[in-house]
Write a protein that holds these residues in place. Structure first.
Motif, PDB file in Angstrom:
ATOM      1  N   GLU A  41       0.799  -1.234  -0.054  1.00  0.00           N
ATOM      2  CA  GLU A  41       0.103  -0.108   0.059  1.00  0.00           C
ATOM      3  C   GLU A  41       0.857   1.223  -0.005  1.00  0.00           C
ATOM      4  O   GLU A  41       0.848   1.992  -0.733  1.00  0.00           O
ATOM      5  CB  GLU A  41      -0.851  -0.164   1.215  1.00  0.00           C
ATOM      6  N   ALA A  42       1.683   1.231   0.978  1.00  0.00           N
ATOM      7  CA  ALA A  42       2.778   2.459   1.019  1.00  0.00           C
ATOM      8  C   ALA A  42       3.537   2.557  -0.449  1.00  0.00           C
ATOM      9  O   ALA A  42       3.629   3.762  -0.973  1.00  0.00           O
ATOM     10  CB  ALA A  42       3.684   2.268   1.934  1.00  0.00           C
ATOM     11  N   ALA A  44       2.592   1.819  -3.365  1.00  0.00           N
ATOM     12  CA  ALA A  44       1.325   2.453  -4.431  1.00  0.00           C
ATOM     13  C   ALA A  44       1.194   3.966  -4.188  1.00  0.00           C
ATOM     14  O   ALA A  44       1.388   4.556  -5.035  1.00  0.00           O
ATOM     15  CB  ALA A  44       0.158   1.772  -4.353  1.00  0.00           C
ATOM     16  N   THR A  45       1.426   4.277  -2.914  1.00  0.00           N
ATOM     17  CA  THR A  45       1.181   5.873  -2.666  1.00  0.00           C
ATOM     18  C   THR A  45       2.057   6.498  -3.064  1.00  0.00           C
ATOM     19  O   THR A  45       2.151   7.413  -3.479  1.00  0.00           O
ATOM     20  CB  THR A  45       0.826   5.922  -1.045  1.00  0.00           C
ATOM     21  N   VAL A  46       3.465   6.067  -2.645  1.00  0.00           N
ATOM     22  CA  VAL A  46       4.622   6.651  -3.231  1.00  0.00           C
ATOM     23  C   VAL A  46       4.964   6.650  -4.448  1.00  0.00           C
ATOM     24  O   VAL A  46       5.290   7.943  -5.211  1.00  0.00           O
ATOM     25  CB  VAL A  46       5.879   6.137  -2.431  1.00  0.00           C
ATOM     26  N   ALA A  48       2.550   6.968  -7.071  1.00  0.00           N
ATOM     27  CA  ALA A  48       1.604   7.769  -7.479  1.00  0.00           C
ATOM     28  C   ALA A  48       2.027   9.244  -7.058  1.00  0.00           C
ATOM     29  O   ALA A  48       1.418  10.082  -7.523  1.00  0.00           O
ATOM     30  CB  ALA A  48       0.096   7.701  -6.928  1.00  0.00           C
ATOM     31  N   ASP A  49       2.943   9.678  -6.466  1.00  0.00           N
ATOM     32  CA  ASP A  49       3.324  10.875  -6.078  1.00  0.00           C
ATOM     33  C   ASP A  49       3.575  11.793  -7.221  1.00  0.00           C
ATOM     34  O   ASP A  49       4.652  11.236  -7.787  1.00  0.00           O
ATOM     35  CB  ASP A  49       4.586  10.965  -4.746  1.00  0.00           C
ATOM     36  N   THR A 407      11.775   2.779  -3.448  1.00  0.00           N
ATOM     37  CA  THR A 407      10.740   2.448  -4.169  1.00  0.00           C
ATOM     38  C   THR A 407      11.238   0.837  -5.001  1.00  0.00           C
ATOM     39  O   THR A 407      10.669   0.027  -5.241  1.00  0.00           O
ATOM     40  CB  THR A 407      10.154   3.073  -5.104  1.00  0.00           C
ATOM     41  N   ALA A 452       5.284   7.435   2.340  1.00  0.00           N
ATOM     42  CA  ALA A 452       3.892   7.570   1.994  1.00  0.00           C
ATOM     43  C   ALA A 452       2.927   8.439   2.961  1.00  0.00           C
ATOM     44  O   ALA A 452       2.045   9.017   2.388  1.00  0.00           O
ATOM     45  CB  ALA A 452       3.427   6.022   2.048  1.00  0.00           C
ATOM     46  N   GLU A 453       3.438   8.433   4.143  1.00  0.00           N
ATOM     47  CA  GLU A 453       2.720   9.523   4.909  1.00  0.00           C
ATOM     48  C   GLU A 453       3.147  10.887   4.631  1.00  0.00           C
ATOM     49  O   GLU A 453       1.902  11.724   4.439  1.00  0.00           O
ATOM     50  CB  GLU A 453       3.316   9.331   6.394  1.00  0.00           C
ATOM     51  N   VAL A 455       3.396  11.947   1.565  1.00  0.00           N
ATOM     52  CA  VAL A 455       2.669  12.075   0.353  1.00  0.00           C
ATOM     53  C   VAL A 455       1.083  12.406   0.684  1.00  0.00           C
ATOM     54  O   VAL A 455       0.394  13.345   0.023  1.00  0.00           O
ATOM     55  CB  VAL A 455       2.744  10.832  -0.592  1.00  0.00           C
ATOM     56  N   SER A 456       0.691  11.569   1.667  1.00  0.00           N
ATOM     57  CA  SER A 456      -0.812  11.653   2.091  1.00  0.00           C
ATOM     58  C   SER A 456      -0.860  12.935   2.537  1.00  0.00           C
ATOM     59  O   SER A 456      -2.002  13.749   2.565  1.00  0.00           O
ATOM     60  CB  SER A 456      -1.068  10.712   2.972  1.00  0.00           C
TER      61      SER A 456
END
Length: 459
Positions: A41-42, A44-46, A48-49, A407, A452-453, A455-456
């Motif tokens: 999950e992390a 995917a988030t990174v 997508a940044d 990544t 990831a945090e 980015v959120s």
């Protein structure tokens, strides 16, 4: 399907591929590994940044374009805050320090006259008589224990492209030396000679030569069989050729002793190379959104990682014990967990990442020549670029893999290859061997989760 012989695509299943080939079945193996556990999950988030790709391009571009030059040798007291000792790796307290780290700190106390014997030194360190700070937080790096105290001399390396400066202590040689945690009379006598003779002589010689282009020297050394972490024979010889005339001209009284000392220490160049790698990696720092690793370091207890997009924050895991060759009767039970800032060489695309350039390194760290080549090839999978100056003859002058991307580490499950010396776990022992070590997965997982945090929070 039954009208023709089967043709099987095997994905990340080496044993299945081997079994099918043994039965004369055509296969197409696909080299695939699952991502690091708990990172999907992390990751995917990174990924997508929207900042990440451009940020990484800028950061790695600065790393590659850095032009480190050796510009001087200075006393640590000129650049150190008063009452401070520097050490390798992430922050550490006396209570958590390993045997070699404690030994080196005790030796520094004795060298500076801050204690009368090892017991008083240990008591004063436990009481906080000096502040312990990581080398990396003061634009410096230190091999093994990495301890720097005020009377020591430092290589000063400037980046002619981006303007940064980095420092590293002078190399004492191998065996029972301070950086491996030894602090006996011979160790202190050598350090005092380095303070009184070696440091001033080198400083005078560099004033005569002017800045020395370390990037060019290191590129040449790679083509002469060094990998610039655990093999520095060619680089030391090249540096000696530059310094020798100036040493004779500026320090005639001590020139023979200084030249003899450098000639007897194949690792003399290592510390200058570490400062060159440090100033290059520092040029890539502080790029928001970047997942580029800008520091890897160990203090004998923890292995720490820093990335460009997260400032000076350390992400740590337990340091592992290297797997390698041991000296004399020493064995794995005598080894301390991994220690030192010298992984800055791998961070900058050298050391373990350049082992294919140095086949003789396997005689020092173990394995076969094919293993060294395989190690370098594998690192292209987790890096963003190939170094334009640091090239490997055995790979058709391909640039060394450089720019570790967190990544890519997470996606492939591959960890950086590190070759290293091995310190004895008991303070005062010194070096017991050399080998290879894997960084802890936890450090890279923590980096990814924090990226990831961020980015959120940003979006």
């Amino acid at each position: 399907m039954l009208d023709a012989p089967p043709h099987v695509i095997t994905v990340g299943a080496g044993l299945l591929d081997e079994a099918l080939r043994a039965q004369a079945v055509r296969t197409t193996p696909v080299d695939w590994r699952p991502p690091l556990p708990g990172t999907a999950e992390a990751l995917a988030t990174v990924l997508a940044d929207p900042r990440r790709q451009a940020a990484n391009e800028r950061a790695v571009g600065r790393l590659l374009s850095a032009r480190p030059h050796l510009t001087g040798v200075r006393r640590a007291s000129e650049v150190l805050p008063a009452g401070t000792f520097l050490h390798a790796g992430p922050p550490i307290t006396w209570e958590r320090a390993s045997g070699p780290m404690r030994g080196a700190l005790v030796g520094a106390m004795l060298l500076e006259g801050l204690a009368g014997d090892e017991h008083e030194a240990a008591d004063r360190l436990a009481a906080g008589a000096v502040e312990l700070r990581p080398c990396h937080e003061h634009a410096a790096v230190g091999p093994m224990a990495g301890v720097v105290s005020p009377s020591m001399w430092l290589f000063e390396v400037d980046d002619a492209e981006h303007g940064g400066t980095a420092y590293c202590s002078l190399n004492e040689g191998l065996g029972r030396v301070l950086r491996y945690g030894a602090y006996g009379p011979q160790v202190l006598e050598r350090l005092r000679w380095m303070d009184e003779v070696l440091g001033p002589a080198l400083a005078g010689a560099l004033r005569r030569t002017g800045p020395i282009d370390l990037r060019a020297l290191m590129a040449q050394a790679l083509q002469m069989g060094d990998e610039l972490h655990n093999r520095n024979r060619a680089a030391t010889s090249l540096l000696l050729r530059v310094l020798a005339p100036a040493l004779v001209e500026t320090a005639a009284e001590h020139a023979a002793a200084v030249l003899r000392f450098i000639d007897g220490n194949d690792h003399f160049f290592l510390n200058a190379g570490m400062a060159a790698a440090k100033v290059s990696a520092d040029a890539a720092r502080d790029e928001p959104g970047s997942s580029l690793v800008v520091a890897m370091a160990r203090n004998g207890t923890d292995f720490g990682v820093q990335v460009s997009g997260l400032g000076g924050r350390w992400f740590t895991g337990p340091a592992g014990v290297p797997d390698g060759l041991y000296l004399g009767s020493y064995g794995p039970g005598d080894a301390n967990p991994d220690i030192g800032d010298s992984t800055i060489t791998e961070t900058a695309g050298l050391g373990g990442f350049a082992m294919a350039a140095a086949p003789a390194i396997v005689r020092f760290v173990g394995g076969e020549v094919a293993d060294a080549v395989r190690a370098t090839r594998s690192m292209y999978e987790i890096t963003l670029a190939e170094h334009p100056a640091y090239q490997i003859p055995a790979l058709g002058f391909r640039g060394t893999p450089v720019g570790i991307d967190v990544t890519l580490v997470a996606r492939t499950g591959l960890l950086p290859v590190v070759n290293t010396g091995i310190a004895g776990r008991v303070a005062g022992t010194g070096q017991v061997g050399a080998g290879l070590v894997e960084p802890p997965v936890e450090a890279f997982t923590s980096v990814l989760l924090t990226l990831a945090e961020s980015v959120s929070d940003q979006f």
